[in-house]
Design an enzyme around this catalytic site. Structure first.
Site, short mmCIF file in Angstrom:
data_model
loop_
_atom_site.label_atom_id
_atom_site.label_comp_id
_atom_site.label_asym_id
_atom_site.label_seq_id
_atom_site.Cartn_x
_atom_site.Cartn_y
_atom_site.Cartn_z
CE1 TYR A 230 -4.20 -1.67 0.46
CE2 TYR A 230 -3.05 -2.96 2.13
CZ TYR A 230 -4.15 -2.76 1.31
OH TYR A 230 -5.18 -3.65 1.33
CG ASP A 258 -8.03 -3.56 -5.14
OD1 ASP A 258 -7.15 -3.20 -4.34
OD2 ASP A 258 -8.52 -4.71 -5.13
CG HIS A 351 -9.14 -5.42 -1.56
ND1 HIS A 351 -8.00 -4.77 -1.94
CD2 HIS A 351 -9.02 -5.58 -0.22
CE1 HIS A 351 -7.24 -4.53 -0.90
NE2 HIS A 351 -7.84 -5.01 0.18
#
Length: 481
Positions: A230, A258, A351
């Site tokens: 991230y 995403d 996800h």
């Protein structure tokens, strides 16, 4: 040198005027910290004068307290003090024996009964109405049927392979998942031990409970770990993290794209945290707020929503030559763009339905690639996850061109049994995949192809390009609603 304190002495310090806690045998005076504790003073006062190890371990990294507070002494017999269990303690019912679990569904059922309420709500929750998670992801696999071939010699079946330079006993891997200490005290470290025993690659989240070095310290020779990245709003922290991953021996970088913002996971919001939760990798800390106790939202506030295609350039440089995979791609158009940007792999994923509800299952995006840009299949590695419950699901993804298949929640639920649980689930999926291959007349991964499947039931649902097939209308730039 700190002194040894008696249970009786510690028990005297049980109110706001003097609050002591025992954590892992060390005694801490948290009186002045009460008003500073992000989770509120009441969380600490509930365990004042007692052993708070159980409550602490349910949400914190074991080294966190020692990094911020200095112990005033030790209390070696602290287990004799009875404490009130926090709301995150697992169900007292005894878990069924590990060998009684025959499928991913069995692990899910056990987890629903024996995980703490917060752990279960965090893992099982998905975005808004959970349509992608509960309907689209699993149902798309069931709508693809198999076309078995017969009278082939299927005595021996080999499912081992090499993915992004990592040797693995199977073409599926443990998908990266956050905050695994909610499911086992050793969290990602125990998952790593299980992955080693099963010969699988492990994805490691930037929001892991443990630091990267402590996770990979459990690795055995040849074991593969991939870092799911991230990107932090503070780009320098991301560069530092990538450099650390390279130095430690992580084998690939999965750049998550995403989740520029966190999805609305209502079940996770409804169950509140006992106190502050923290990530040993990202350094992010969080606690309940006026919106609830959603771990994904609270712990994802550091994620950079301004990430653009151009940023892949500096990420690749910081990755020091490691393969870079873009994770969370959901259209063929973005697969083509990622390929043009020179990434080594594209990870098709919604996800687990946790970001945007009604987003497409990875298998549908994979079929869209075959429809609109099949040439990319020879240029980049393709990974998929979402709704994978059976060896047949893995088989179908591989037949459609996937290089590797991520399995997420089932391994998180298996972690409830520690290393042995992870190994047991891996054995179940390996057996199911090999059985499916043999039943379809193939014994090597190289023999899998689309002809072994019938996708007719969903072919009409696959887009034929970036634009709508027959609606040409566009909103004018200056128009008003």
């Amino acid at each position: 040198m700190s002194s040894e304190l008696s249970l009786e002495e510690v028990a005297k310090h049980n109110d706001p005027a003097s609050c002591w806690l025992i954590i892992h045998g060390s005694v801490y005076d948290v009186t002045e910290f009460l008003t500073q504790h992000p989770g509120g003073s009441q969380t600490l006062l509930q365990s004042a004068g007692t052993d708070a190890t159980s409550a602490y371990d349910s949400v914190h990294h074991p080294l966190l307290v020692s990094q911020h507070l200095t112990a005033i002494g030790t209390c070696p017999s602290s287990s004799l003090i009875k404490t009130s269990p926090p709301t995150t303690t697992p169900s007292p019912l005894s878990k069924p024996p590990l060998h009684s679990h025959l499928s991913t569904h069995d692990f899910t059922h056990t987890a629903s009964l024996h995980l703490s309420p917060k752990a279960w709500s965090f893992a099982s929750s998905a975005a808004t109405d959970c349509i992608t998670h509960t309907q689209l992801n699993p149902n798309v696999f069931s709508l693809i049927t198999l076309r078995p071939r017969i009278l082939r010699d299927v005595t021996a079946c080999d499912i081992s392979t090499t993915i992004l330079g990592c040797r693995t006993e199977a073409p599926f891997f443990i998908a990266p998942m956050a905050m695994q200490r909610l499911f086992h005290l050793e969290g990602e470290r125990e998952m790593s031990r299980g992955a080693a025993g099963a010969g699988l690659i492990q994805g490691v989240s930037t929001s892991s409970s443990f630091p990267l070095d402590e996770i990979i310290a459990t690795a055995v020779e040849g074991q593969g770990h991939w870092l799911q990245l991230y990107v932090n709003k503070n780009r320098e922290k991301t560069v530092t993290l990538l450099q650390e991953a390279v130095k430690l021996g992580y084998k690939a970088i999965l750049v998550t794209v995403d989740a520029p913002v966190m999805g609305k996971r209502e079940a996770d919001e409804r169950v509140l945290l006992d106190g502050t939760i923290s990530s040993g990798t990202s350094g992010q800390k969080g606690q309940n707020d006026k919106r609830g106790g959603g771990i994904g939202r609270i712990m994802g506030q550091y994620v950079d929503a301004s990430l653009r295609w151009e940023d892949l350039r500096w990420i690749k440089v910081a990755a020091g030559g490691l393969p870079v995979v873009v994770k969370g791609v959901q259209t063929a158009a973005d697969v083509m763009e990622a390929t043009r940007r020179g990434v080594e792999g594209v990870y098709l994923s919604n996800h687990g339905g946790r970001s945007l509800d009604t987003s497409p299952p990875a298998i549908m995006t994979l079929l869209e690639i075959h429809t609109t840009c099949p040439e990319v299949l020879g240029k980049v590695k393709i990974f998929v996850d979402g709704g994978v419950k059976r060896g047949t699901d893995i088989f179908k993804a591989l037949c459609l061109g996937a290089t590797g298949v991520g399995v997420g929640r089932p391994f998180l639920y298996a972690l409830n049994y520690g290393k042995k649980g992870v190994e047991h689930l891996a054995d179940i999926l390996k057996d199911e995949l090999q059985t499916t291959m043999r039943m379809c007349g193939v014994t090597k991964l190289s023999e899998l192809h689309p002809g072994l499947l019938n996708t007719a039931a969903i072919d009409h649902l696959i887009p034929g390009g970036e634009n709508h097939e027959w609606i040409t209308w566009r909103r004018k730039e200056k128009s008003r609603l």
